[in-house]
Design an enzyme around this catalytic site. Structure first.
Site, PDB file in Angstrom:
ATOM      1  CB  THR A  46     -21.095 -11.981 -14.290  1.00  0.00           C
ATOM      2  OG1 THR A  46     -19.850 -12.666 -14.152  1.00  0.00           O
ATOM      3  CG2 THR A  46     -22.231 -12.833 -13.777  1.00  0.00           C
ATOM      4  CG  ASP A  91     -12.720   4.298  -3.369  1.00  0.00           C
ATOM      5  OD1 ASP A  91     -11.580   4.716  -3.086  1.00  0.00           O
ATOM      6  OD2 ASP A  91     -13.158   3.199  -2.987  1.00  0.00           O
ATOM      7  CE  LYS A 124     -20.324  -9.196  -9.899  1.00  0.00           C
ATOM      8  NZ  LYS A 124     -18.970  -9.842  -9.840  1.00  0.00           N
ATOM      9  CB  ALA A 172     -20.817  -5.099 -12.588  1.00  0.00           C
ATOM     10  N   GLY A 173     -18.162  -4.791 -10.042  1.00  0.00           N
ATOM     11  CA  GLY A 173     -17.844  -5.190  -8.669  1.00  0.00           C
ATOM     12  C   GLY A 173     -17.751  -3.987  -7.756  1.00  0.00           C
ATOM     13  CG  ASN A 188     -19.326  -7.502 -14.943  1.00  0.00           C
ATOM     14  OD1 ASN A 188     -18.135  -7.222 -14.878  1.00  0.00           O
ATOM     15  ND2 ASN A 188     -19.905  -8.338 -14.099  1.00  0.00           N
ATOM     16  CB  SER A 230      -0.904   0.006   1.229  1.00  0.00           C
ATOM     17  OG  SER A 230      -1.594   1.234   1.277  1.00  0.00           O
ATOM     18  CE  LYS A 256     -11.757   0.074  -1.301  1.00  0.00           C
ATOM     19  NZ  LYS A 256     -11.513   0.817  -2.541  1.00  0.00           N
TER      20      LYS A 256
HETATM   21  P1  ATR Z   1     -13.634  -5.260  -6.887  1.00  0.00           P
HETATM   22  O1  ATR Z   1     -14.316  -5.182  -5.578  1.00  0.00           O
HETATM   23  O2  ATR Z   1     -12.162  -4.926  -6.822  1.00  0.00           O
HETATM   24  O3  ATR Z   1     -14.325  -4.524  -7.984  1.00  0.00           O
HETATM   25  P2  ATR Z   1     -14.803  -7.786  -7.633  1.00  0.00           P
HETATM   26  O4  ATR Z   1     -16.046  -7.466  -6.916  1.00  0.00           O
HETATM   27  O5  ATR Z   1     -14.234  -9.155  -7.533  1.00  0.00           O
HETATM   28  O6  ATR Z   1     -13.606  -6.825  -7.243  1.00  0.00           O
HETATM   29  O7  ATR Z   1     -15.031  -7.411  -9.158  1.00  0.00           O
HETATM   30  C1  ATR Z   1     -14.058  -7.563 -10.096  1.00  0.00           C
HETATM   31  C2  ATR Z   1     -14.628  -7.144 -11.457  1.00  0.00           C
HETATM   32  O8  ATR Z   1     -13.660  -7.411 -12.446  1.00  0.00           O
HETATM   33  C3  ATR Z   1     -15.873  -7.925 -11.868  1.00  0.00           C
HETATM   34  O9  ATR Z   1     -16.714  -7.068 -12.599  1.00  0.00           O
HETATM   35  C4  ATR Z   1     -15.286  -9.025 -12.741  1.00  0.00           C
HETATM   36  O10 ATR Z   1     -16.206  -9.551 -13.667  1.00  0.00           O
HETATM   37  P3  ATR Z   1     -17.261 -10.689 -13.182  1.00  0.00           P
HETATM   38  O11 ATR Z   1     -18.310  -9.971 -12.391  1.00  0.00           O
HETATM   39  O12 ATR Z   1     -17.792 -11.256 -14.428  1.00  0.00           O
HETATM   40  O13 ATR Z   1     -16.470 -11.657 -12.354  1.00  0.00           O
HETATM   41  C5  ATR Z   1     -14.216  -8.257 -13.445  1.00  0.00           C
HETATM   42  N1  ATR Z   1     -13.128  -9.067 -14.005  1.00  0.00           N
HETATM   43  C6  ATR Z   1     -12.122  -9.666 -13.343  1.00  0.00           C
HETATM   44  N2  ATR Z   1     -11.267 -10.273 -14.197  1.00  0.00           N
HETATM   45  C7  ATR Z   1     -11.757 -10.055 -15.455  1.00  0.00           C
HETATM   46  C8  ATR Z   1     -11.324 -10.407 -16.773  1.00  0.00           C
HETATM   47  N3  ATR Z   1     -10.218 -11.130 -16.980  1.00  0.00           N
HETATM   48  N4  ATR Z   1     -12.087 -10.005 -17.813  1.00  0.00           N
HETATM   49  C9  ATR Z   1     -13.207  -9.280 -17.622  1.00  0.00           C
HETATM   50  N5  ATR Z   1     -13.658  -8.904 -16.403  1.00  0.00           N
HETATM   51  C10 ATR Z   1     -12.950  -9.274 -15.327  1.00  0.00           C
END
Ligand code: ATR
Length: 276
Positions: A153, A102, A156, A128-129, A151, A15, A66
């Site tokens: 998925t 953020d 989401k 969408a995370g 996204n 960090s 978070k």
């Molecule tokens: P954070 O809280 O850091 O946003 P998260 O909730 O795990 O972490 O979300 C990660 C995001 O990155 C999600 O939108 C994930 O897509 P999915 O919802 O389909 O899992 C996306 N993500 C991670 N790796 C990816 C990749 N290689 N290609 C496309 N999307 C990716």
């Protein structure tokens, strides 16, 4: 006694927050100590409670806590409620107050540091995370023409659109393969793909003339930034957002607003890290 703060995460070793807050403290003449707290994945609450009981005044919260931090609070700001996630805890008058800085950090970096006017822009957010949740409302408040959330998925992204559709801004969810033919002025990578040297499957023509590609990851060029650069887009990483969200937290805790730009410039020249 010097007021104590910390960043809580897992991992937390890389960090940059201690360095950023130390720079703010020097700049503003504030006496604070700021450290790192590695919380076990199943012990966020007890780790933070212990820090507070030992006299800690507040913490920044990073991956993956978070959402846990949001649940841990007694009071929330509207930004925290919008995000349903918290990145700054302020221990004040016996209460734990949850903030989310953020989104404000991103908007300040885009509009002040990068001199971008989001108003009337066509915006694409990838992911969408948690990272997307944190920035949605401040982004919508900046009055873009439209926001598309893509996204892997799709479900989401659809849920997020439903959560934020009250804004009145044109908002839609899509999968990556449905993006063919669409163009955007601002493309934000809020996925974690770059941390594994991957990128979402974007079609070639997604960047409008003069578009900015913004990756919330920082510290090194990501495949998304390389992809964008070779297709004529401007690029920016998330270092400015990191420092600006920290400046907001410092202001919440200390009532003094530090100047983020010299700290961004210093870190860009000297530091490398991958988490906030
Ligand atoms: P954070 O809280 O850091 O946003 P998260 O909730 O795990 O972490 O979300 C990660 C995001 O990155 C999600 O939108 C994930 O897509 P999915 O919802 O389909 O899992 C996306 N993500 C991670 N790796 C990816 C990749 N290689 N290609 C496309 N999307 C990716």
């Amino acid at each position: 006694m010097t007021d104590r703060y910390a960043v809580v995460g897992n991992p937390v070793a890389h960090s940059l927050s201690p360095e950023i807050h130390a720079a703010f403290a020097r700049q503003t003449g504030q006496q604070i100590e700021y450290g790192k707290l590695l919380a076990p994945l199943d012990a966020f609450n007890s780790t933070v409670a212990q820090f507070r009981d030992a006299g800690g005044k507040g913490v920044n919260v990073t991956v993956p806590f978070k959402f846990a931090a949001f649940k841990f609070c007694d009071q929330w700001t509207s930004a925290a409620i919008d995000a349903q996630a918290v990145n700054t805890l302020d221990f004040r008058d016996g209460k734990i107050v949850g903030h989310n800085t953020d989104g404000a950090g991103l908007i300040t970096d885009l509009e002040r540091n990068l001199q971008l006017s989001i108003r009337d822009m066509r915006v694409l957010i990838m992911g969408a995370g948690g990272a997307t949740c944190g920035i949605m409302q401040p982004l919508l408040d900046a009055h873009p023409e439209s926001v598309v959330i893509a996204n892997r998925t799709l479900e989401k992204a659809i849920k997020l659109v439903a959560r934020f559709k009250k804004s009145g801004i044109k908002l839609s969810a899509t999968s990556y393969d449905m993006l063919a033919g669409a163009q955007f002025d601002l493309v934000i990578n809020a996925t974690s793909a770059g941390l594994r040297d991957e990128m979402p499957p974007l079609p070639d023509g997604v960047f409008a003339d003069g578009a900015l590609a913004y990756d919330m990851v920082y510290g090194r060029p990501t495949p998304f930034m390389d992809f964008a650069r070779t297709r004529g887009a401007q690029t920016a990483d998330g270092l400015g957002m990191l420092v600006e969200q920290a400046a907001e937290a410092f202001w919440i805790w200390r009532g003094v607003r530090p100047e983020a730009r010299p700290v961004i410039a210093h870190l860009r020249a000297h530091a490398s890290g991958s988490e906030n």
